[in-house]
Design a protein around this motif. Structure first.
Motif, PDB file in Angstrom:
ATOM      1  N   ASN A  24      48.605  37.897  34.187  1.00  0.00           N
ATOM      2  CA  ASN A  24      48.983  37.007  33.056  1.00  0.00           C
ATOM      3  C   ASN A  24      49.774  35.680  33.474  1.00  0.00           C
ATOM      4  O   ASN A  24      49.449  34.679  31.839  1.00  0.00           O
ATOM      5  CB  ASN A  24      50.347  37.769  32.125  1.00  0.00           C
ATOM      6  CG  ASN A  24      51.461  37.725  32.864  1.00  0.00           C
ATOM      7  OD1 ASN A  24      51.006  38.030  33.894  1.00  0.00           O
ATOM      8  ND2 ASN A  24      52.661  38.062  33.281  1.00  0.00           N
ATOM      9  N   VAL A  25      50.077  35.512  34.008  1.00  0.00           N
ATOM     10  CA  VAL A  25      49.796  33.694  34.717  1.00  0.00           C
ATOM     11  C   VAL A  25      48.846  33.509  36.218  1.00  0.00           C
ATOM     12  O   VAL A  25      49.797  33.531  37.169  1.00  0.00           O
ATOM     13  CB  VAL A  25      51.411  34.091  34.744  1.00  0.00           C
ATOM     14  CG1 VAL A  25      51.552  33.552  34.106  1.00  0.00           C
ATOM     15  CG2 VAL A  25      51.921  34.807  35.479  1.00  0.00           C
ATOM     16  N   PRO A  26      48.219  33.699  36.509  1.00  0.00           N
ATOM     17  CA  PRO A  26      47.550  33.844  37.244  1.00  0.00           C
ATOM     18  C   PRO A  26      47.853  32.417  37.959  1.00  0.00           C
ATOM     19  O   PRO A  26      47.319  32.110  39.837  1.00  0.00           O
ATOM     20  CB  PRO A  26      45.599  33.772  36.911  1.00  0.00           C
ATOM     21  CG  PRO A  26      46.107  33.440  35.785  1.00  0.00           C
ATOM     22  CD  PRO A  26      47.008  33.446  34.592  1.00  0.00           C
ATOM     23  N   GLU A  27      47.501  30.951  37.845  1.00  0.00           N
ATOM     24  CA  GLU A  27      48.353  30.211  38.344  1.00  0.00           C
ATOM     25  C   GLU A  27      49.668  29.935  39.220  1.00  0.00           C
ATOM     26  O   GLU A  27      49.724  29.497  39.825  1.00  0.00           O
ATOM     27  CB  GLU A  27      48.506  29.031  37.391  1.00  0.00           C
ATOM     28  CG  GLU A  27      49.988  29.546  36.463  1.00  0.00           C
ATOM     29  CD  GLU A  27      49.801  30.208  35.327  1.00  0.00           C
ATOM     30  OE1 GLU A  27      50.112  30.120  34.355  1.00  0.00           O
ATOM     31  OE2 GLU A  27      48.425  30.825  35.095  1.00  0.00           O
ATOM     32  N   GLN A  28      50.731  31.211  38.212  1.00  0.00           N
ATOM     33  CA  GLN A  28      51.799  31.411  39.606  1.00  0.00           C
ATOM     34  C   GLN A  28      51.761  32.210  40.803  1.00  0.00           C
ATOM     35  O   GLN A  28      51.724  33.175  41.616  1.00  0.00           O
ATOM     36  CB  GLN A  28      52.415  32.182  39.137  1.00  0.00           C
ATOM     37  CG  GLN A  28      53.216  30.994  38.005  1.00  0.00           C
ATOM     38  CD  GLN A  28      54.655  31.677  36.903  1.00  0.00           C
ATOM     39  OE1 GLN A  28      54.947  33.097  37.360  1.00  0.00           O
ATOM     40  NE2 GLN A  28      55.023  31.206  35.803  1.00  0.00           N
ATOM     41  N   ILE A  29      50.422  32.541  40.927  1.00  0.00           N
ATOM     42  CA  ILE A  29      49.624  33.435  42.473  1.00  0.00           C
ATOM     43  C   ILE A  29      48.892  32.490  43.897  1.00  0.00           C
ATOM     44  O   ILE A  29      48.237  32.166  43.069  1.00  0.00           O
ATOM     45  CB  ILE A  29      48.864  34.965  42.202  1.00  0.00           C
ATOM     46  CG1 ILE A  29      50.364  36.112  41.236  1.00  0.00           C
ATOM     47  CG2 ILE A  29      48.860  35.554  43.353  1.00  0.00           C
ATOM     48  CD1 ILE A  29      48.486  36.959  40.195  1.00  0.00           C
ATOM     49  N   PRO A  30      49.080  33.121  44.198  1.00  0.00           N
ATOM     50  CA  PRO A  30      48.679  31.586  45.434  1.00  0.00           C
ATOM     51  C   PRO A  30      47.279  32.052  45.856  1.00  0.00           C
ATOM     52  O   PRO A  30      47.291  33.543  45.617  1.00  0.00           O
ATOM     53  CB  PRO A  30      49.133  32.685  46.923  1.00  0.00           C
ATOM     54  CG  PRO A  30      50.334  32.511  46.681  1.00  0.00           C
ATOM     55  CD  PRO A  30      50.333  33.037  45.413  1.00  0.00           C
ATOM     56  N   ALA A  35      41.611  36.785  37.833  1.00  0.00           N
ATOM     57  CA  ALA A  35      41.206  36.121  36.883  1.00  0.00           C
ATOM     58  C   ALA A  35      42.836  36.287  35.390  1.00  0.00           C
ATOM     59  O   ALA A  35      43.138  37.140  35.496  1.00  0.00           O
ATOM     60  CB  ALA A  35      40.070  36.151  35.732  1.00  0.00           C
ATOM     61  N   GLU A  36      42.277  34.687  34.841  1.00  0.00           N
ATOM     62  CA  GLU A  36      43.846  35.240  33.687  1.00  0.00           C
ATOM     63  C   GLU A  36      43.113  36.231  32.398  1.00  0.00           C
ATOM     64  O   GLU A  36      41.861  36.406  32.905  1.00  0.00           O
ATOM     65  CB  GLU A  36      43.328  33.577  33.046  1.00  0.00           C
ATOM     66  CG  GLU A  36      44.143  33.257  31.794  1.00  0.00           C
ATOM     67  CD  GLU A  36      44.553  32.026  31.148  1.00  0.00           C
ATOM     68  OE1 GLU A  36      45.040  32.472  30.426  1.00  0.00           O
ATOM     69  OE2 GLU A  36      43.512  31.143  31.633  1.00  0.00           O
ATOM     70  N   SER A  37      44.621  36.413  32.351  1.00  0.00           N
ATOM     71  CA  SER A  37      43.598  38.192  31.506  1.00  0.00           C
ATOM     72  C   SER A  37      43.461  37.630  30.451  1.00  0.00           C
ATOM     73  O   SER A  37      43.881  36.959  29.599  1.00  0.00           O
ATOM     74  CB  SER A  37      44.949  38.649  32.081  1.00  0.00           C
ATOM     75  OG  SER A  37      44.965  40.104  31.076  1.00  0.00           O
ATOM     76  N   GLY A  38      43.041  38.261  29.261  1.00  0.00           N
ATOM     77  CA  GLY A  38      42.355  38.368  28.493  1.00  0.00           C
ATOM     78  C   GLY A  38      42.754  40.133  27.370  1.00  0.00           C
ATOM     79  O   GLY A  38      42.175  39.572  25.790  1.00  0.00           O
ATOM     80  N   ILE A  39      44.029  40.339  27.545  1.00  0.00           N
ATOM     81  CA  ILE A  39      44.645  41.073  27.451  1.00  0.00           C
ATOM     82  C   ILE A  39      45.868  41.183  28.345  1.00  0.00           C
ATOM     83  O   ILE A  39      46.725  40.643  28.145  1.00  0.00           O
ATOM     84  CB  ILE A  39      44.146  43.058  27.977  1.00  0.00           C
ATOM     85  CG1 ILE A  39      44.924  42.778  29.686  1.00  0.00           C
ATOM     86  CG2 ILE A  39      42.867  43.150  27.569  1.00  0.00           C
ATOM     87  CD1 ILE A  39      44.016  44.116  30.311  1.00  0.00           C
ATOM     88  N   ASP A  40      46.782  42.191  26.052  1.00  0.00           N
ATOM     89  CA  ASP A  40      47.911  41.379  26.526  1.00  0.00           C
ATOM     90  C   ASP A  40      48.649  42.464  28.363  1.00  0.00           C
ATOM     91  O   ASP A  40      49.380  43.754  27.422  1.00  0.00           O
ATOM     92  CB  ASP A  40      49.461  41.605  25.199  1.00  0.00           C
ATOM     93  CG  ASP A  40      50.420  41.020  25.453  1.00  0.00           C
ATOM     94  OD1 ASP A  40      51.212  40.835  26.408  1.00  0.00           O
ATOM     95  OD2 ASP A  40      51.070  41.005  24.321  1.00  0.00           O
TER      96      ASP A  40
END
Length: 232
Positions: free
Chosen positions: A168-174, A214-219
């Motif tokens: 849900n927040v791939p930018e927070q994962i190294p 990758a960024e999720s397309g599901i909730d």
């Protein structure tokens, strides 16, 4: 037993000349309805939204092709790109409901598609951030430095094979490479096998590949809430 429902609408209505026969065949595989909006446009909606579609084979005896929501969103993005500016965006807005008043049975989301980007927003993520702000004392959606959303990682499989790894927040994962290993090597040629040292000192063989998160397309938050409440 509760029944869970989901419906979706797409905006704006799309000019008919921008949709090819193959586009329509692809989109209708997701049980999306094409309704005439005037003489030259289609309004799209799904009475029963499902994030998977099934494309009938073009030739007799062929195999049915299973499609994902990402395939659908990419198809819409292709239509936007092909329009050369006539159609600048397509949005999808979804509602989730339930036949019983269960706390995990309601929510919604929106997806915004342009030629260059696909953006997602879900009520579960928004509420999670508001709850975090309230519990940490950093109150309000307009705070200068809101607490980050809790990272959720999902591994998506189909037929036992890993299709993707999403968050849900791939930018927070190294930035990292995720290695997928499978020790079931029956049927693979020797040159395809990887040597995998074990803690015992032995060397096992496996097949594998590398996935990016990758960024999720599901909730993922909604899925996690349901699993927690059901004790899974």
């Amino acid at each position: 037993m509760a029944d869970y429902y989901s419906q979706a609408v797409f905006q704006p209505s799309i000019p008919k000349h921008l949709i090819t026969d193959e586009d329509r065949r692809f989109i209708e595989a997701f049980s999306i309805t094409f309704e005439a909006d005037g003489e030259d446009k289609f309004y799209l909606y799904a009475d029963e939204w499902c994030c998977n579609g099934y494309l009938d084979p073009e030739e007799p005896g062929g195999e049915e092709i299973e499609l994902t929501e990402d395939d659908l969103l990419n198809r819409f993005q292709e239509i936007v790109r092909r329009s050369n500016g006539e159609l600048q965006w397509i949005s999808k807005e979804s509602a989730y409901t339930c036949s019983k008043m269960r706390p995990d049975g309601y929510g919604g989301g929106a997806i915004f598609i342009t030629a260059d980007d696909i953006q997602y927003c879900f009520t579960g993520q928004w509420l999670e951030q508001r709850i975090s702000e309230a519990e940490t004392g950093d109150i309000g959606p307009g705070t200068d430095d809101p607490p980050p959303a809790r990272s959720i990682v999902g591994v998506v499989l189909e037929g036992g094979l890993v299709q993707s790894i999403v968050s849900n927040v791939p930018e927070q994962i190294p930035d990292m490479d995720v290695i997928i290993l499978d020790y079931d090597v029956e049927g693979f040629e020797e040159e395809c096998l990887l040597k995998v040292p074990q803690s015992s000192g032995e060397v096992a063989h496996a097949v594998g590949h590398i996935e990016k998160i990758a960024e999720s397309g599901i909730d993922l938050r909604m899925v996690l809430d349901q699993m927690n409440k059901r004790g899974w």
